[in-house]
Motif scaffolding. Sequence first.
Motif, short mmCIF file in Angstrom:
data_model
loop_
_atom_site.label_atom_id
_atom_site.label_comp_id
_atom_site.label_asym_id
_atom_site.label_seq_id
_atom_site.Cartn_x
_atom_site.Cartn_y
_atom_site.Cartn_z
N ASP A 97 15.48 -4.58 -0.72
CA ASP A 97 14.98 -3.76 -2.63
C ASP A 97 13.90 -2.51 -2.09
OD1 ASP A 97 15.56 -5.42 -3.43
OD2 ASP A 97 14.25 -7.24 -3.75
N PHE A 98 13.74 -2.09 -3.63
CA PHE A 98 12.97 -0.98 -2.91
C PHE A 98 11.43 -0.98 -4.15
CE2 PHE A 98 10.59 3.21 -5.05
CZ PHE A 98 10.90 4.13 -3.79
N VAL A 99 10.61 -1.15 -3.13
CA VAL A 99 8.61 -1.42 -3.85
C VAL A 99 8.16 -0.54 -4.33
CG1 VAL A 99 8.73 -3.37 -2.93
CG2 VAL A 99 7.85 -1.68 -1.63
N ALA B 87 4.41 1.53 -4.16
CA ALA B 87 2.54 1.10 -4.22
C ALA B 87 1.63 0.45 -5.14
CB ALA B 87 2.01 2.51 -3.91
N ASN B 88 0.90 -0.59 -4.95
CA ASN B 88 0.50 -0.93 -5.71
C ASN B 88 0.51 -2.00 -6.20
OD1 ASN B 88 -2.77 -0.55 -4.56
ND2 ASN B 88 -1.93 1.57 -5.51
N GLY B 89 2.35 -2.17 -6.53
CA GLY B 89 3.01 -3.24 -7.80
C GLY B 89 3.20 -4.64 -7.34
N ARG B 90 3.41 -5.39 -7.78
CA ARG B 90 3.62 -6.76 -7.63
C ARG B 90 4.74 -7.39 -6.59
NH1 ARG B 90 4.09 -11.86 -11.71
NH2 ARG B 90 4.74 -13.31 -10.07
N GLU C 204 0.72 -0.87 -0.01
CA GLU C 204 0.18 0.18 0.40
C GLU C 204 0.84 1.09 0.20
OE1 GLU C 204 -2.82 -0.43 3.31
OE2 GLU C 204 -4.01 -1.81 2.28
N GLY C 205 1.96 1.18 0.51
CA GLY C 205 3.05 1.77 0.42
C GLY C 205 4.63 2.29 -0.77
N PHE C 206 5.50 2.91 -0.49
CA PHE C 206 6.35 2.98 -1.49
C PHE C 206 7.79 2.71 -0.43
CE2 PHE C 206 5.31 6.85 -1.13
CZ PHE C 206 6.78 7.54 -1.13
N GLY C 207 8.47 2.09 -1.14
CA GLY C 207 10.18 2.18 0.26
C GLY C 207 11.15 1.93 -0.01
N TYR C 208 11.99 1.32 0.92
CA TYR C 208 12.72 0.20 1.02
C TYR C 208 12.51 -0.86 2.22
CZ TYR C 208 16.20 2.43 -1.65
OH TYR C 208 16.84 3.65 -2.67
N VAL C 209 12.08 -2.05 1.45
CA VAL C 209 11.73 -3.46 2.83
C VAL C 209 13.27 -2.91 3.70
CG1 VAL C 209 11.51 -5.61 2.75
CG2 VAL C 209 10.85 -4.40 0.75
N ALA D 115 1.25 -6.55 6.57
CA ALA D 115 2.04 -6.24 7.77
C ALA D 115 3.36 -6.85 8.49
CB ALA D 115 0.85 -6.60 8.54
N ALA D 116 3.50 -7.48 8.16
CA ALA D 116 5.38 -7.87 8.14
C ALA D 116 6.21 -8.09 7.59
CB ALA D 116 4.65 -10.09 8.04
N ILE D 117 5.71 -7.32 6.63
CA ILE D 117 6.59 -6.09 5.92
C ILE D 117 7.15 -4.88 6.07
CG2 ILE D 117 7.17 -5.59 3.41
CD1 ILE D 117 5.79 -8.03 2.64
N MET D 118 7.70 -4.02 6.25
CA MET D 118 7.87 -3.67 7.21
C MET D 118 9.09 -2.49 6.17
SD MET D 118 10.19 -1.70 10.64
CE MET D 118 10.31 -0.31 11.02
N LEU D 119 8.34 -1.54 5.79
CA LEU D 119 8.69 -0.27 4.51
C LEU D 119 10.00 0.88 5.26
CD1 LEU D 119 6.44 -0.21 1.78
CD2 LEU D 119 8.70 -2.11 2.28
N GLY D 120 10.76 1.73 4.94
CA GLY D 120 11.15 2.81 5.07
C GLY D 120 11.89 3.40 4.32
N PRO D 121 12.16 4.42 4.41
CA PRO D 121 12.52 5.41 3.80
C PRO D 121 14.08 5.17 3.06
CG PRO D 121 12.72 7.10 5.53
CD PRO D 121 11.98 5.41 5.90
#
Length: 435
Positions: free
Chosen positions: A247-249, A251-254, A215-220, A274-280
């Motif tokens: 990896d960088f992901v 929003a709404n990508g696969r 639902e968002g974007f950023g680095y895993v 919820a198990a995947i934490m994204l950050g800048p």
Amino acid sequence: MPKLHAVRAIWDGVRTSLWFLPAILGAMAPPLVYLARSLDALFDGNSLQGNAAWLYRGGPDQAREIVATILSAIGTMTSLVFSITMVVLTLAAGQFGPRLVRNFMARRQTQLVLGTFVLTILYALLLLSALGKEQQEGTFPSVTLAIALAALCLGLLVVFIHHLATSIMSETLIEAVGGELDDSVAKLDPAEPEQSSDVDLPQDFDQRAAFFGMEGFGYVQSVEIDQILDAARRADVVIGMDLRAGDFVIANGRAFGIYPAGRATQALAAQIRAAIMLGPHRTPVQDLEFPIRHLVEIAVRALSPGINDPYTAVSVIHRLSAAWPQLTKRTVPTGVYHDVKGRLRLVGPNIDHAGLINAAFSQIRQAGAGMPLVLIHLLKTFRSMAPCTRCAAQRDALAAEIEAVIEDARREIANSADLRDIEEHAKRALLQLQP
């Protein structure tokens, strides 16, 4: 509730900040003032005064003047410390790369000095307001403590300047980042490299799976494997991940697929998200390439025309190779995970020793392709790494890097004597790789 890896990622961001330790030390100021003033009351008019000649004794006005002088002096010194720190961070960002600023901010010495100055300022400020004019002449342990803190700050200032002078040396920074690489390798499970799994997703996964994005974007920054395995087991599905830590992901990508699609629900997808934490930014948590990329950045910047410092690049090459003997004794994450009953539940991107070798040395080789010094040291390093290889895949990966050095040298090196020297070192390295 945050899980283990998420907590580690958050803690990494906290411990590498300049505010964490200063905030803790600053919070100690009010109780310290309370304790010091309690000692003032204990010594006031007490027979203990005769046994405390080293404590400050005088009137309240003189005590306030001393504390005010300390407050002014330490405030000026704190401004100096912050100014020097900012100058060093600017120089480090320009020479070694902005991502390396994190390593300077994470140094406990810098945080301790800043924290001590903050503690002294807050202590003097609160003590100044607590010293009342209605008091009589007497002994003030609180003022003695303020003087001691000021002396400590003066000593730390000298140590801090020495620390900053050494911290901007390339060897110091390379060793600091190399230490992070050693720590990351040490966290891997000890096992034989030959035990890596060849399990893959079902052949019809792309046709029968339901795919979801973030639902968002950023680095895993972290992936809670146990949490995903538990959700997959309860839903009786197989999950194919298209991302891993670092990896960088978008929003709404696969991001992942759930197999079969008939058992995929929005609630299950939310549990996986919820198990995947994204950050800048990237963190070293679960990301083995994180410290490698930092070391490579130092080398690549050193080889740029603007800096032209091949010896720093050589130092990076040597430090990268130092982690190789321990790395070959560890099992890197395969990306294949089973539940407690041994059933396949999760398959994600994997990284092997060949990929780590490529990440460590390929960019340095490309940046230094026209420099015989760099290529020769690369080949010497590969030769020294060869006896540590433990399987054919590792030997093939090193052999591929050696062949790439030869190819680049033949294309970029015009001097025939230099080229012959490089080819001779390559021949020796390939001979060392023979089982």
